[in-house]
Enzyme design. Structure first.
Site, short mmCIF file in Angstrom:
data_model
loop_
_atom_site.label_atom_id
_atom_site.label_comp_id
_atom_site.label_asym_id
_atom_site.label_seq_id
_atom_site.Cartn_x
_atom_site.Cartn_y
_atom_site.Cartn_z
N HIS A 22 0.84 -1.20 0.00
CA HIS A 22 0.00 0.00 0.00
C HIS A 22 0.88 1.25 0.00
O HIS A 22 2.10 1.18 0.13
CB HIS A 22 -1.00 -0.01 1.16
CG HIS A 22 -0.37 -0.08 2.50
ND1 HIS A 22 -0.19 1.01 3.29
CD2 HIS A 22 0.16 -1.13 3.17
CE1 HIS A 22 0.42 0.65 4.40
NE2 HIS A 22 0.64 -0.64 4.35
N SER A 259 -6.23 3.10 5.45
CA SER A 259 -6.35 1.64 5.53
C SER A 259 -5.78 1.03 4.25
O SER A 259 -5.38 1.74 3.33
CB SER A 259 -7.80 1.25 5.70
OG SER A 259 -8.46 1.48 4.49
N LYS A 260 -5.81 -0.29 4.22
CA LYS A 260 -5.27 -0.96 3.05
C LYS A 260 -6.36 -1.13 2.00
O LYS A 260 -6.15 -1.74 0.97
CB LYS A 260 -4.70 -2.32 3.45
CG LYS A 260 -3.57 -2.15 4.44
CD LYS A 260 -2.80 -3.42 4.68
CE LYS A 260 -1.69 -3.13 5.68
NZ LYS A 260 -0.86 -4.26 5.94
N ARG A 261 -7.53 -0.64 2.30
CA ARG A 261 -8.63 -0.77 1.34
C ARG A 261 -8.96 0.58 0.75
O ARG A 261 -8.75 1.60 1.39
CB ARG A 261 -9.86 -1.31 2.07
CG ARG A 261 -10.05 -2.76 1.79
CD ARG A 261 -10.93 -3.43 2.82
NE ARG A 261 -10.23 -4.57 3.37
CZ ARG A 261 -9.63 -4.60 4.54
NH1 ARG A 261 -9.67 -3.56 5.32
NH2 ARG A 261 -9.00 -5.67 4.96
N LEU A 273 -4.03 0.97 -2.42
CA LEU A 273 -3.00 -0.01 -2.79
C LEU A 273 -2.24 0.44 -4.02
O LEU A 273 -2.81 1.04 -4.94
CB LEU A 273 -3.65 -1.37 -3.06
CG LEU A 273 -4.36 -1.99 -1.84
CD1 LEU A 273 -5.08 -3.27 -2.23
CD2 LEU A 273 -3.36 -2.26 -0.73
#
Ligand code: GLU
Length: 510
Positions: A22, A259-261, A273
């Site tokens: 990310h 976040s990673k989303r 990402l």
């Protein structure tokens, strides 16, 4: 000791392959790389894969791809080796085992025979009695005989670090200065698990030492582990590398950690990402420029700079330790700028995979007839991401019978009725059938003369033609679009559009 960039450093990017790379991770790697290149030092890629439960086999590929995409080349790493190979921690287990045992010898670590069940009931008990949870050090004071007895029985054991019970641990962060922590707040962390795998605490310290790492750049979320790391390094009698905890990147709301989303905020999508940024069509040079300024600032008066300029100026101690939200609008702006700076040929090369994927056509099909050579230069000003090109260009690759004029209003000129618009379309088709040469400039001249001849505003004439050619209200500049389409196809589309209008008002009349 400050290093202003004149002493070669050794820095490492040490991701755990537990998911996709990310933007936060990429920024850490970028700062590592900049510092290594600035000082003529080495940038090392090390894979910290000792947590086998969270291991994701696709992750390593994604990590390397992301770094390469941004142009961050490493000098030592799992794929290219180096003087301290292997660079994958699961292949270095023997080293950690030996180091953990040497800490037992030195009196800084001990064997812990507690089973997961015992630890669980210890925690239950702690919760019940309102005590903080954490290992109660019950194995720390086992006698030699007790230890031997358990070992003779073949009981599995972990190795725990024995933190001093009193006093303070002081360590330094380059950006935050000296930080002191009470030792009673530290825990006897596990160094080597019962299955023989090291924990991050042991493996990272051992490798940073053996690989002669001089500067550790890592996310701020690791700051709380720095005291235990300092104790482990001291216990071995090694030197602590310079610690640089990089500021957290916040999500677009500025409230939580990114976040990673990807995130939807007010109907807008925010990517997280690295591969998502790549497939949205951000250019690596734009991303490089953008990320370099997240936490560091090249120059408040100069937003755009090259890689070489960034390397020449980058300073670790100028990093701002405060967390900040990513300025996504700036990324779009920069990307547009970098897109505009490409030569048409380079932009075409960058766009072909996008168009191919989005329009479902091969590069050869897209290249046929030279349409892209006419249209790409005229949309260059208009796109901020490479994935925006398809919706500017899709109409040019349809057959005339695939064109869908489901909104006939598009074919009606401003202040004109359907009959007049159809008449103009017919005149336009006729004109295009004979104009010589078939070039944007000549077509434009003749169309303007025709509008005058009809006594209508140029825009009222061009509107229906644009609708017929592209099926859209907004399209690339009209005359280049007509030229790109070619005489035959352009005439067919306009005639078809005229027929649609004529059928409509014929229906109304009957
Ligand atoms: N393996 C850790 C991670 O996944 C690296 C932390 C560090 O750089 O020391 O982020």
């Amino acid at each position: 000791m400050t290093n202003n960039g004149d002493t070669p450093v050794r820095v490492r990017f040490a991701p755990s392959p537990t998911g996709q790379l990310h933007l936060g991770g990429l920024r850490t790697a970028l700062f590592d790389w900049l510092w290594a290149r600035r000082t003529d030092g080495q940038f090392i890629l090390r894979i910290e894969d000792t947590d086998r439960r969270r291991f994701d086999p696709e992750s390593l590929e994604s990590l390397m791809r992301g770094l390469k995409w941004l142009g961050l080349d490493w000098d030592e790493g799992p794929d290219i080796g180096g003087p301290f190979a292997p660079y994958v921690q699961s292949e270095r287990q023997e080293i950690y085992r030996e180091k953990a045992h040497s800490l037992i010898e030195l009196g800084h670590a001990y064997r812990c025979f507690c089973t997961p069940e015992q630890l669980e009931s210890m925690r239950d008990e702690q919760r019940r009695s309102g005590k903080p949870t954490g290992y109660d050090r019950r194995c720390r004071n086992l006698t030699e005989d007790e230890i031997q007895e358990r070992m003779d029985k073949g009981l599995p054991y972990a190795i725990r670090f024995a933190v001093p019970l009193e006093g303070v641990t002081v360590f330094n962060d380059l950006l935050r200065g000296e930080i002191a922590v009470e030792n009673r707040d530290l825990r006897d962390e596990i160094l080597l698990k019962a299955d023989g795998m090291p924990t991050y605490h042991l493996a990272a310290m051992v490798d940073d030492h053996l690989m002669q790492i001089t500067h550790v750049l890592r996310g701020e979320e690791w700051l709380s582990t720095a005291p235990i790391h300092k104790r482990i390094v001291d216990a071995f009698g090694w030197d602590m590398p310079v610690l640089v905890h990089l500021p957290v990147i916040l999500d677009p709301s500025g409230k939580g950690k990114m976040s990673k989303r990807k995130k939807q905020v007010a109907g807008k999508e925010f990517l997280a990402l690295v591969h998502e940024f790549e497939s949205a069509g951000y250019l690596p040079d734009a991303m490089f420029n953008f990320l370099t300024n997240v936490g560091w600032n090249y120059d408040p008066d100069q937003e755009v700079f090259s890689r070489e300029e960034a390397i020449a100026k980058f300073q670790l101690n100028e990093i701002n330790p405060s967390a900040a939200a990513l300025p996504y609008e700036k990324l779009d702006w920069l990307n547009g700028l970098y897109i505009r700076s490409l030569t048409p040929a380079a932009l075409k090369a960058a766009l072909l995979p996008f168009l191919s994927r989005q329009l479902g056509m091969s590069s050869a099909e897209l290249n046929a007839g030279g349409k892209l050579d006419i249209l790409i230069p005229v949309i260059q000003e208009r796109i901020k991401r490479l994935d925006e090109a398809a919706s500017w260009l899709d109409w040019a690759f349809l057959d005339s019978d695939q064109m869908c004029y489901d909104n006939p209003k598009l074919l009606i000129g401003r202040k004109l009725d359907a009959a007049k618009s159809a008449e103009l379309l017919r005149a336009g088709a006729l004109l295009l059938g004979r104009v010589q040469p078939f070039s944007g400039d000549t077509i434009q001249e003749e169309f303007r003369a025709k509008a005058e001849e009809f006594g209508v505003k140029a825009g009222s004439f061009f509107g229906p033609i644009r609708g017929a050619i592209s099926g859209k209200k907004v399209s690339p500049p009209l005359f280049e679009s007509i030229e790109a389409l070619g005489r035959e196809e352009a005439v067919q589309r306009i005639e078809r559009a005229a027929s649609i209008l004529e059928e409509q008002f014929a229906e109304v009349e009957t």
